[in-house]
Design a protein around this motif. Structure first.
Motif, PDB file in Angstrom:
ATOM      1  N   ARG A 286       0.823  -1.213   0.000  1.00 18.00           N
ATOM      2  CA  ARG A 286       0.000   0.000   0.000  1.00 18.00           C
ATOM      3  C   ARG A 286       0.856   1.262   0.000  1.00 18.00           C
ATOM      4  NH1 ARG A 286      -5.354   0.743   1.061  1.00 18.00           N
ATOM      5  NH2 ARG A 286      -5.961   2.907   1.398  1.00 18.00           N
ATOM      6  N   ARG A 287       1.949   1.268   0.778  1.00 13.83           N
ATOM      7  CA  ARG A 287       2.789   2.465   0.834  1.00 13.83           C
ATOM      8  C   ARG A 287       3.353   2.811  -0.537  1.00 13.83           C
ATOM      9  NH1 ARG A 287       8.080   3.698   1.387  1.00 13.83           N
ATOM     10  NH2 ARG A 287       8.692   1.520   1.402  1.00 13.83           N
ATOM     11  N   LYS A 288       3.872   1.811  -1.235  1.00 15.49           N
ATOM     12  CA  LYS A 288       4.430   2.055  -2.563  1.00 15.49           C
ATOM     13  C   LYS A 288       3.336   2.423  -3.554  1.00 15.49           C
ATOM     14  CE  LYS A 288       8.185   2.289  -4.973  1.00 15.49           C
ATOM     15  NZ  LYS A 288       9.254   3.233  -4.594  1.00 15.49           N
ATOM     16  N   PHE A 289       2.163   1.803  -3.392  1.00 16.32           N
ATOM     17  CA  PHE A 289       1.042   2.128  -4.266  1.00 16.32           C
ATOM     18  C   PHE A 289       0.680   3.611  -4.150  1.00 16.32           C
ATOM     19  CE2 PHE A 289      -3.585   2.769  -4.394  1.00 16.32           C
ATOM     20  CZ  PHE A 289      -3.837   2.497  -5.728  1.00 16.32           C
ATOM     21  N   GLU A 290       0.636   4.111  -2.913  1.00 13.14           N
ATOM     22  CA  GLU A 290       0.291   5.521  -2.726  1.00 13.14           C
ATOM     23  C   GLU A 290       1.379   6.443  -3.279  1.00 13.14           C
ATOM     24  OE1 GLU A 290      -0.612   5.953   1.390  1.00 13.14           O
ATOM     25  OE2 GLU A 290      -2.571   4.959   1.226  1.00 13.14           O
ATOM     26  N   GLU A 291       2.645   6.018  -3.214  1.00 13.79           N
ATOM     27  CA  GLU A 291       3.722   6.801  -3.835  1.00 13.79           C
ATOM     28  C   GLU A 291       3.531   6.874  -5.342  1.00 13.79           C
ATOM     29  OE1 GLU A 291       7.553   5.346  -2.790  1.00 13.79           O
ATOM     30  OE2 GLU A 291       7.295   5.667  -0.628  1.00 13.79           O
ATOM     31  N   ALA A 351      -1.125  -3.601  -7.010  1.00 13.36           N
ATOM     32  CA  ALA A 351      -0.669  -3.619  -5.621  1.00 13.36           C
ATOM     33  C   ALA A 351      -1.680  -4.372  -4.767  1.00 13.36           C
ATOM     34  CB  ALA A 351      -0.493  -2.199  -5.094  1.00 13.36           C
ATOM     35  N   ARG A 352      -1.163  -4.928  -3.660  1.00  8.74           N
ATOM     36  CA  ARG A 352      -2.042  -5.489  -2.635  1.00  8.74           C
ATOM     37  C   ARG A 352      -2.092  -4.478  -1.503  1.00  8.74           C
ATOM     38  NH1 ARG A 352      -0.851 -10.530   1.464  1.00  8.74           N
ATOM     39  NH2 ARG A 352      -2.955 -10.696   2.353  1.00  8.74           N
ATOM     40  N   VAL A 353      -3.262  -3.885  -1.292  1.00 10.50           N
ATOM     41  CA  VAL A 353      -3.380  -2.772  -0.350  1.00 10.50           C
ATOM     42  C   VAL A 353      -4.071  -3.170   0.947  1.00 10.50           C
ATOM     43  CG1 VAL A 353      -3.323  -1.032  -2.163  1.00 10.50           C
ATOM     44  CG2 VAL A 353      -5.514  -2.024  -1.483  1.00 10.50           C
ATOM     45  N   GLU A 357      -7.604  -7.207  -0.463  1.00 10.50           N
ATOM     46  CA  GLU A 357      -7.925  -6.048  -1.290  1.00 10.50           C
ATOM     47  C   GLU A 357      -6.734  -5.708  -2.183  1.00 10.50           C
ATOM     48  OE1 GLU A 357      -9.721  -1.513  -0.715  1.00 10.50           O
ATOM     49  OE2 GLU A 357      -9.308  -2.805   1.006  1.00 10.50           O
ATOM     50  N   PHE A 358      -7.027  -5.468  -3.469  1.00  9.82           N
ATOM     51  CA  PHE A 358      -6.003  -5.140  -4.458  1.00  9.82           C
ATOM     52  C   PHE A 358      -6.367  -3.822  -5.126  1.00  9.82           C
ATOM     53  CE2 PHE A 358      -6.225  -9.701  -3.975  1.00  9.82           C
ATOM     54  CZ  PHE A 358      -4.894 -10.095  -3.921  1.00  9.82           C
ATOM     55  N   ALA A 359      -5.376  -3.220  -5.769  1.00  6.63           N
ATOM     56  CA  ALA A 359      -5.605  -1.964  -6.485  1.00  6.63           C
ATOM     57  C   ALA A 359      -4.742  -1.947  -7.739  1.00  6.63           C
ATOM     58  CB  ALA A 359      -5.289  -0.762  -5.602  1.00  6.63           C
ATOM     59  N   VAL A 360      -5.254  -1.280  -8.781  1.00  6.89           N
ATOM     60  CA  VAL A 360      -4.517  -1.174 -10.046  1.00  6.89           C
ATOM     61  C   VAL A 360      -4.600   0.267 -10.525  1.00  6.89           C
ATOM     62  CG1 VAL A 360      -4.296  -1.989 -12.419  1.00  6.89           C
ATOM     63  CG2 VAL A 360      -5.106  -3.557 -10.640  1.00  6.89           C
ATOM     64  N   ILE A 361      -3.437   0.841 -10.868  1.00  4.44           N
ATOM     65  CA  ILE A 361      -3.383   2.167 -11.488  1.00  4.44           C
ATOM     66  C   ILE A 361      -3.256   1.957 -12.987  1.00  4.44           C
ATOM     67  CG2 ILE A 361      -2.124   4.334 -11.673  1.00  4.44           C
ATOM     68  CD1 ILE A 361      -1.118   3.904  -8.842  1.00  4.44           C
ATOM     69  N   LEU A 362      -4.149   2.594 -13.761  1.00  2.38           N
ATOM     70  CA  LEU A 362      -4.138   2.485 -15.223  1.00  2.38           C
ATOM     71  C   LEU A 362      -3.752   3.844 -15.800  1.00  2.38           C
ATOM     72  CD1 LEU A 362      -7.529   0.549 -15.606  1.00  2.38           C
ATOM     73  CD2 LEU A 362      -5.227  -0.427 -15.530  1.00  2.38           C
ATOM     74  N   PRO A 363      -2.458   4.104 -16.053  1.00  2.00           N
ATOM     75  CA  PRO A 363      -2.025   5.413 -16.564  1.00  2.00           C
ATOM     76  C   PRO A 363      -2.623   5.714 -17.942  1.00  2.00           C
ATOM     77  CG  PRO A 363      -0.167   4.131 -15.744  1.00  2.00           C
ATOM     78  CD  PRO A 363      -1.325   3.199 -15.826  1.00  2.00           C
ATOM     79  N   GLU A 364      -2.964   6.998 -18.143  1.00  2.00           N
ATOM     80  CA  GLU A 364      -3.470   7.488 -19.429  1.00  2.00           C
ATOM     81  C   GLU A 364      -4.647   6.644 -19.919  1.00  2.00           C
ATOM     82  OE1 GLU A 364      -0.388   8.316 -22.291  1.00  2.00           O
ATOM     83  OE2 GLU A 364       1.104   8.607 -20.714  1.00  2.00           O
ATOM     84  N   THR A 365      -5.537   6.330 -18.988  1.00  2.00           N
ATOM     85  CA  THR A 365      -6.704   5.496 -19.305  1.00  2.00           C
ATOM     86  C   THR A 365      -7.955   6.178 -18.771  1.00  2.00           C
ATOM     87  OG1 THR A 365      -5.357   3.491 -19.136  1.00  2.00           O
ATOM     88  CG2 THR A 365      -7.747   3.218 -19.050  1.00  2.00           C
ATOM     89  N   VAL A 411      -4.917  12.674  -4.146  1.00  2.00           N
ATOM     90  CA  VAL A 411      -4.846  11.244  -3.847  1.00  2.00           C
ATOM     91  C   VAL A 411      -5.988  10.819  -2.934  1.00  2.00           C
ATOM     92  CG1 VAL A 411      -3.482   9.489  -2.640  1.00  2.00           C
ATOM     93  CG2 VAL A 411      -2.361  11.056  -4.223  1.00  2.00           C
ATOM     94  N   ASN A 412      -6.219  11.564  -1.852  1.00  2.00           N
ATOM     95  CA  ASN A 412      -7.269  11.168  -0.904  1.00  2.00           C
ATOM     96  C   ASN A 412      -8.652  11.216  -1.545  1.00  2.00           C
ATOM     97  OD1 ASN A 412      -7.126  13.978  -1.050  1.00  2.00           O
ATOM     98  ND2 ASN A 412      -7.936  14.247   1.012  1.00  2.00           N
TER      99      ASN A 412
END
Length: 690
Positions: A286-291, A351-353, A357-365, A411-412
């Motif tokens: 989660r920490r790296k995901f938020e970065e 990421a596993r947050v 629970e998982f999360a995915v960032i999709l850049p330019e999407t 972000v929040n």
């Protein structure tokens, strides 16, 4: 070609491929110093000997010559003739048989008084006498003897007897010869020589020790200092100490120090990876995901890009954990992580947050394309059989998706939008992909209103504990109280099951647990004996995530000591399903609180695949059965068998059993017949504020 002596190169050539111990080096240094010192002493002694022969021999011969001259002069003044002079010289030679004294007349004296018998032949045969007659002082060493020719130079006294002898002319020569062994060295000379020799010796020893110690000891130590300084200042763990020392101890120290650096570097890399990687799935944490999310917000603002965030929450993961145990649950999590990672672009970030629970960032999407990706992942998860210990299992998940900048520019804001979308997906029946739209405001407002309600209840002090009796089944006496959280809302009281999920989802559960603990202990500390047993009943608290915090024991101990309560009166109940993922953290907390005297209970026991495994590793006092086994015991024989089996096993381990949800006389009678220790339920009493 110019040749330059390099002492370091010579030493390296001497010790190339060899290692010596420090003790042996000291022995070599001492022996080498002694040999070199003896060699230098020998050379110095020879030089000193030659110099002392030259200086002391010349000095003694000159003094002896002057004495001979003065003796002869005193005789000549008295009118001695040739015979008298010859007799005097012979007497001198008899007195000192090891010394030979001869006197030869100079040419002015010969012209006046004539030749002495035999002088001419000797004079003409010996060139040294002729040189002395010309006024030259001669000092000659002949093997073990010294010969000294002293020219007698005329002064004013000589003119009284020798008319042709002017001042400054050579009146004659005195030829003295004697052995070197008769030389006498003065004490001052010996002391001076001893000081010089000792100084040379000390300088030699110091120089030799300096060269060798600098090369073999000081230089490797300086290499250590340089490397350690670079490591501490530059944080560069790739530095290594060069193995340049030929001392075996220092070489071993260098080797092991470099091996230590290798180990530290390896652990540092692993820790660095663990700091941004989830150890179970290998995805970012989660920490790296938020970065990454902060960077993507910055990048998208700079280049006016859109991007999407997808939040994934497994819907039936608790059932998988309860059925197949945590090893099976871990296998499911790893397979789902692999499914997500293999079905997104290389530039996407997974990421596993959270626990499931998982999360995915999709850049330019944009969000419409993000919905396609999320739907693809949802279908893959729900249609792919996942391997567990004893076979395959099917899983499904809910998806919440948000877009930058449509649903937020910080972000929040984006994470809140995803949480609301995920909450709506759960609310609409799970296993769905949901995004925030205009018509979803009601859902967002519902979640926000619950968050506001919980926040105000906490701030206004409306969170209060209630107490449900824990009864000793065999006697019917109150043994303790099960402490439950409620929120006072006007003239009604809202119980925990109505707000526990939103409180956990919105991050208020820890604060609610903290308030309940402090208020319950405060009431307990003021109470008199609450039963007729002669002892105060214990308080059984339900513990959430706070139980895994390392500062939790200090907080609990502080509150208990401040209220003057016996630690043995406090029992914390933890859900078996939440322990294994953070077993190491929990073991540390458990050990500290048990040392203080606090009891522990494992609740919802029997629903998980690995329930009995906990009893091997966890030191607990009570096992609280899952209510589903107790509630229908009077109508389901299998439930009775399961409860009886659990009770018999844990009793042999010295653990007490607690049966919750006892609602009627029939169930109570069955539990009493099985020998269950304690019961909780409306049959014994409803939760009360008193």
């Amino acid at each position: 070609m110019q040749l330059v002596f390099d002492n370091r190169g010579a030493l390296e050539l001497l010790f190339r491929g060899r290692r010596i111990s420090f003790t042996r080096l000291i022995i070599y240094l001492a022996g080498g110093t002694a040999i070199i010192s003896l060699f230098l002493i020998f050379i110095v002694l020879r030089a000193v000997k030659e110099r002392s022969i030259e200086e002391m021999g010349r000095y003694e011969a000159r003094q002896m010559s002057r004495l001979v001259f003065e003796a002869l002069y005193s005789g000549m003044v008295k009118g001695w003739n040739k015979r008298d002079i010859t007799d005097t010289i012979e007497r001198l030679n008899r007195v000192r048989p090891d010394m030979m004294v001869r006197v030869y007349r100079g040419f002015p004296v010969i012209e006046q008084f004539g030749e002495m018998p035999g002088e001419r032949e000797v004079r003409e045969a010996d060139g040294s006498i002729m040189r002395g007659l010309k006024g030259e002082e001669l000092f000659m060493r002949m093997r073990e003897d010294i010969r000294y020719i002293y020219p007698v130079i005329a002064d004013r006294r000589c003119g009284a007897c020798h008319r042709d002898l002017s001042e400054g002319m050579t009146a004659g020569v005195i030829d003295i010869a004697y052995p070197i062994r008769n030389l006498k060295v003065s004490l001052e000379y010996l002391i001076r020589f001893g000081i010089i020799l000792f100084s040379v010796y000390i300088a030699t020893v110091f120089l030799l020790f300096y060269i060798l110690l600098r090369r073999f000891v000081i230089r490797p130590v300086l290499d250590f200092v340089v490397v350690i300084k670079e490591i501490t200042t530059l944080q560069d763990l790739n530095k290594r100490v060069p193995a340049t020392s030929y001392i075996s101890e220092i070489h071993a120290l260098t080797h092991h120090f470099n091996k230590l650096l290798d180990t530290v570097s390896e652990y540092y890399q692993r820790l660095e990876e663990l700091s941004y990687r989830d150890p179970l799935t290998g995805l970012y944490n989660r920490r790296k995901f938020e970065e990454f999310l902060e960077y993507e917000v910055y990048r998208s603002k700079r280049y006016s890009h859109h991007f999407s965030i997808v939040m994934v929450d497994l819907d039936n993961f608790k059932n998988i954990n309860d059925t197949f145990g945590h090893p099976g649950g871990d296998m499911v999590l790893k397979e789902i992580a692999s499914l997500i990672e293999q079905n997104i672009r290389y530039s996407d970030i997974a990421a596993r947050v959270g626990g499931d629970e998982f999360a995915v960032i999709l850049p330019e999407t944009e969000i419409r394309n993000g919905m396609v990706v999320a739907e693809k992942l949802r279908r893959l998860i729900s249609e792919t059989p996942l391997s567990v210990v004893s076979g395959n299992v099917m899983a499904h998940a809910s998806f919440g998706i948000a877009e930058f900048p449509l649903n937020g520019e910080a972000v929040n804001e984006l994470l809140t939008a995803c949480d609301v979308a995920l909450y709506r997906a759960k609310h609409l029946g799970r296993n769905k992909v949901v995004m925030i739209e205009a018509e979803d405001r009601e859902v967002a407002m519902d979640m926000a209103s619950k968050g506001d309600f919980l926040k105000r209840a906490i701030e206004e002090g409306r969170v209060e504990p209630v107490f449900q009796p824990v009864v000793e089944i065999a006697t019917g006496k109150v043994y303790g109280f099960d402490v439950l959280a409620t929120i006072v809302d006007g003239d009604k009281r809202i119980h925990a099951k109505q707000f526990i999920l939103p409180a956990e989802e919105l991050g208020y559960l820890d604060r609610i647990d903290e308030i309940v603990l402090e208020k319950a202990l405060s009431l307990y500390g003021k109470a008199e004996a609450l039963s007729g047993t002669g002892r105060r009943p214990g308080l059984f608290f339900h513990s959430g995530r706070r139980l895994f915090r390392k500062d939790f024991p200090d907080e609990v101990i502080r509150v208990i000591e401040a209220r003057g309560i016996s630690p043995a009166s406090v029992v914390f109940q933890m859900d078996e399903g939440s322990v294994l993922p953070r077993l190491n953290d929990f073991m540390e907390v458990l050990e500290r609180l048990r040392r203080f005297g606090i009891g522990f209970a494992l609740k919802n026991f029997g629903t998980g695949f690995s329930s009995f495994m906990y009893l091997k590793y966890l030191d607990v006092d009570y096992v609280r059965l899952d209510g589903s086994f107790v509630r229908n015991m009077d109508m389901d024989e299998r439930n009775r068998l399961i409860v009886n089996h659990i009770h018999q096993m844990v009793t042999r381990l010295g653990i007490k059993t607690i049966a919750p949800q006892v609602e009627d006389e029939e169930v109570h009678s069955i539990l009493k017949g099985l020998g269950i220790d304690y019961g909780i339920g409306y049959y014994y009493g409803a939760p009360t504020t008193v």
